[in-house]
Design an enzyme around this catalytic site. Structure first.
Site, PDB file in Angstrom:
ATOM      1  N   SER A 192      -8.291  -0.234  -5.526  1.00 25.63           N
ATOM      2  CA  SER A 192      -8.517   0.143  -4.137  1.00 25.63           C
ATOM      3  C   SER A 192      -9.993   0.500  -3.931  1.00 25.63           C
ATOM      4  O   SER A 192     -10.861  -0.356  -4.097  1.00 25.63           O
ATOM      5  CB  SER A 192      -7.586   1.293  -3.738  1.00 25.63           C
TER       6      SER A 192
ATOM      7  N   LYS B  89       0.861  -1.186   0.000  1.00 29.36           N
ATOM      8  CA  LYS B  89       0.000   0.000   0.000  1.00 29.36           C
ATOM      9  C   LYS B  89       0.892   1.228   0.000  1.00 29.36           C
ATOM     10  O   LYS B  89       1.241   1.775   1.046  1.00 29.36           O
ATOM     11  CB  LYS B  89      -0.937  -0.007   1.213  1.00 29.36           C
TER      12      LYS B  89
END
Length: 583
Positions: free
Chosen positions: A370, A164
């Site tokens: 995402s 991430k």
């Protein structure tokens, strides 16, 4: 009043070449308020965006139109697009070509994105002073750790998932090995698709494109600096023509314009669409598939087109559920994500719609990662392009604090509170230990929710989801293998699938764009602007930029890095966001 809303009449000249001249970037949805866009265009401030659906619709209509004998690609003002969008246009050009109509491309020079479309032509022409620059795909970011240290600003980061990476620019001065490892996979997949597509159209080997890029400097020197000659000798360009020579060549093909004998007979694709839209609709649709576009960063609350406001999109989904004329819905997602709260609001609204029995199909654009993937999950079926960037299942939080900077200026914060938590979230004092524990636990919980949503919607064990998640980015072809999406296909395939789920017969249903209804004020303003443009022409009130293209590109890239900070409005500070744009 009636005349204000009447359409401008456009005639399609018989035998005119259709000119596809996109301006700016290809987008799924024009950004900003429609009235502001119209006023900006009237004042000479052209919005540098071109609607992908308009381009595809014009090409498909012209393929079956006997008035249009050929297509000319004028790509001088085209700034680029995600690879899947380029492939959508290429497919539409291919359908035009299959109708037995020639396609030619002309450019002063070609960037990588411009050349992808130019290569779809039967003949590629270029100015003798031109060049074809194929740099390959890159993924570069600006990193701010040292700058933040100099400014004495602390950015407190909380995340789950070593991949991430949207928080990394505030933690480091370079890209992490984990991000490089993960990004190399999808970058190479996109470049492989680009090379293959170009080579197939130009009768080259995919390796020839790599060789062209790697040996570009050597070939340029060997050609005495003649970049146009390098492009021709490498098989990328068919012939070098000046603008005048090209115009005369096209006059020989389609004849002179009725209005100017020095120009060839043509019609711009935008004008062509106006003419086509004004013609009577002879379809006999027995049902409708709605298409709702979700494009841009996801933010909490309301937002104009080009940005996904959680409340805005949720309201439009409710309007679809209440519309009895809509038999199925296709959600076209082109988003890197954003606010976790807004993503959840949209997710729940889509779940409600799906549970009502209305078929729901998602069509992924260039990016559905995402939060973009989060809002895709409720669908009955998910379609992605092979080159869609998706995945990036992970959560992070950013909390900047300014205590060190204030202290350096001689500003000190002190006081008392009524509970141990008082002041622990203060940006002037820095985060307290309890605040840090709360934020980290909140991020971990949000990640568990994300994993649980994927597990439920895709029928996977949570452990398996976690193994392919942790913020890792995938391309559509990999996502299919990993069962994150159901099928490889574009928007039309998704529409056909939605119609099938609704029991609608092929070719007997309509496609209805779901758009916010304009108020009377907005309709009046846009109609007046259109009339003023028609009567007086475009006002040249904008000034030429005094910046070089290189400086404009630098400022634009840095601006993109920082622009998203203004969209971080999640009430809990949680974000499902992917920085996965190409440069």
């Amino acid at each position: 009043m009636v005349s204000l809303f009447s359409r401008e009449v456009v005639r399609v000249p018989d035998g005119a070449a259709l000119v596809l001249a996109p301006v700016g970037v290809l987008v799924e949805q024009l950004s900003g308020d429609p009235v502001d866009r119209s006023l900006a265009e009237l004042q000479g401030g052209q919005i540098r965006e071109t609607l992908l659906p308009d381009v595809v619709r014009a090409l498909d209509a012209a393929a079956d139109d006997d008035r249009i004998p050929m297509l000319i690609l004028d790509l001088r003002d085209f700034d680029g697009a995600g690879l899947s969008k380029l492939q959508d246009v290429a497919a539409a050009i291919g359908r035009f070509r299959e109708a037995g109509k020639p396609v030619v491309a002309m450019g002063d020079a070609y960037t990588q994105a411009q050349y992808y479309l130019a290569a779809q032509a039967d003949k590629v022409y270029m100015h003798p002073f031109g060049s074809v620059l194929l740099e390959g795909f890159g993924y570069y970011r600006a990193f701010f750790r040292s700058a933040l240290d100099k400014l004495r600003i602390d950015v407190n980061v909380f995340r789950v998932g070593e991949y991430k990476s949207f928080v990394e620019p505030f933690l480091r001065d370079d890209m992490s090995d984990a991000d490089k490892e993960a990004s190399a996979r999808w970058l190479n997949a996109l470049w492989s698709a680009y090379r293959f597509d170009i080579a197939a159209r130009r009768s080259l080997e995919a390796g020839d494109i790599d060789t062209y890029s790697a040996a570009y400097a050597d070939r340029t020197e060997a050609a005495g600096g003649d970049l146009a000659r390098v492009a021709v000798e490498s098989g990328l360009v068919d012939e070098l023509l000046t603008r005048g020579e090209f115009t005369r060549r096209m006059i020989d093909e389609v004849g002179s314009s009725d209005y100017d004998l020095s120009e060839y007979r043509s019609i711009d694709y935008r004008d062509y669409l106006k003419a086509v839209d004004a013609e009577p609709d002879v379809s006999s649709a027995t049902g409708n598939v709605g298409v709702l576009v979700a494009s841009g960063d996801i933010v909490d609350g309301e937002a104009p087109p080009g940005t996904i406001g959680g409340d805005t999109l949720a309201a439009m989904i409710r309007s679809v559920a209440a519309d009895e004329s809509i038999d199925a819905l296709v959600l076209r997602v082109d988003s890197p994500g954003g606010s976790m709260m807004a993503s959840e609001v949209v997710y729940q609204e889509l779940r409600t719609l799906q549970e009502s029995g209305l078929p729901l199909v998602v069509s992924m654009g260039s990016v559905a990662a995402s939060g973009g993937y989060y809002i895709s999950m409720p669908a009955d079926r998910i379609f992605a392009a092979k080159t869609t960037i998706t995945g990036s299942i992970g959560v992070g939080a950013l909390v900047p604090t300014f205590q060190r900077g204030l202290e350096s200026l001689g500003v000190h914060v002190d006081g008392i509170g009524t509970t141990p938590l008082s002041g622990q979230f203060s940006p002037e004092q820095g985060l307290g230990e309890d605040a840090r524990r709360i934020l980290q636990a909140s991020v971990e919980d949000a990640y568990r929710v994300f994993i649980g949503r994927v597990s439920e919607s895709r029928g996977m064990a949570p452990e398996r989801v976690d193994n392919l998640a942790r913020g890792r980015v995938w391309v559509g072809s990999d996502a299919l293998d990993l069962e994150l999406v159901d099928e490889i296909g574009g928007l039309q395939q998704a529409i056909d699938a939605a119609a099938d789920l609704a029991g609608l017969e092929p070719g007997e249903f309509g496609v209805v764009p779901i758009e916010p209804e304009l108020s009377l004020r907005e309709r009046l303003a846009m109609s007046l602007v259109t009339r003023m443009q028609s009567l007086f022409g475009r006002l040249s009130l904008s000034q030429l930029s005094v910046l070089s293209p290189a400086v404009e590109r630098l400022l634009g890239n840095l601006g993109k890095e920082l622009e998203w900070l203004g969209k971080l409005n999640d009430p809990r500070g949680l974000y499902a966001l992917c920085f996965c744009d190409l440069r």
